[in-house]
Design an enzyme around this catalytic site. Sequence first.
Site, mmCIF file in Angstrom:
data_model
loop_
_atom_site.group_PDB
_atom_site.id
_atom_site.type_symbol
_atom_site.label_atom_id
_atom_site.label_comp_id
_atom_site.label_asym_id
_atom_site.label_seq_id
_atom_site.Cartn_x
_atom_site.Cartn_y
_atom_site.Cartn_z
ATOM 1 N N ASP A 12 0.876 -1.172 0.000
ATOM 2 C CA ASP A 12 0.000 0.000 0.000
ATOM 3 C C ASP A 12 0.912 1.220 0.000
ATOM 4 O O ASP A 12 1.378 1.654 1.060
ATOM 5 C CB ASP A 12 -0.898 -0.009 1.236
ATOM 6 C CG ASP A 12 -1.834 1.182 1.269
ATOM 7 O OD1 ASP A 12 -2.153 1.739 0.200
ATOM 8 O OD2 ASP A 12 -2.237 1.569 2.381
ATOM 9 N N GLU A 72 -1.524 -1.413 -4.639
ATOM 10 C CA GLU A 72 -2.710 -0.593 -4.856
ATOM 11 C C GLU A 72 -2.489 0.344 -6.030
ATOM 12 O O GLU A 72 -1.428 0.958 -6.155
ATOM 13 C CB GLU A 72 -3.017 0.228 -3.601
ATOM 14 C CG GLU A 72 -4.290 1.042 -3.709
ATOM 15 C CD GLU A 72 -4.615 1.757 -2.420
ATOM 16 O OE1 GLU A 72 -5.293 1.157 -1.573
ATOM 17 O OE2 GLU A 72 -4.158 2.905 -2.255
ATOM 18 N N ASP A 145 -2.344 1.262 6.954
ATOM 19 C CA ASP A 145 -1.529 0.967 5.770
ATOM 20 C C ASP A 145 -1.097 -0.499 5.759
ATOM 21 O O ASP A 145 -1.004 -1.113 4.703
ATOM 22 C CB ASP A 145 -0.303 1.889 5.738
ATOM 23 C CG ASP A 145 -0.700 3.342 5.777
ATOM 24 O OD1 ASP A 145 -1.177 3.858 4.761
ATOM 25 O OD2 ASP A 145 -0.560 3.954 6.848
#
Length: 168
Positions: A12, A72, A145
Amino acid sequence: MGNPGIVIIGIDPGTRVTGFGIVREVSGQVSLVEAGTIRTDTKKPMCARLGQIYVRLAELIASHKPDEAAIENVFVASNPSSAIKLGQARGAAMAACAVAGLVVSGYEPTKVKRNLVGAGRADKSQVAFMVERILGVKNTKWANDTTDALAIAVCHLNERRFARMAGK
């Protein structure tokens, strides 16, 4: 020797905090390998912070030798500057994966949420709940996160399984 399974690193990306989650799947059972965050020094110039992300991810990849990576995708909300910074962090992370020869798959946040929770607009607590259930861990108190990175890794495993079942 038995089935070693597959190891996935989920990422992430962020220029302040990058979450990572490494999971292993053996015979359909997913387990946690390592998870955490890479916090960059916000007083340093952007190039140094991107270097911190690259170096730490390269260390994790060398240590755990994942088979594939999932990250992501960049999304643009209301602040294009934030999207650019996110893209820079994503680039540093993808470069660390590419240098190690990893295939990198990208996922939209809504797809990850839909994959794990069943709703693309699920809140972070719902995603964290499902990540803990799937990995068989409790009360982790992970940073968002970290949870997001683990969710991306688990989503990737699910997508691989669905593709195999569909004969792709």
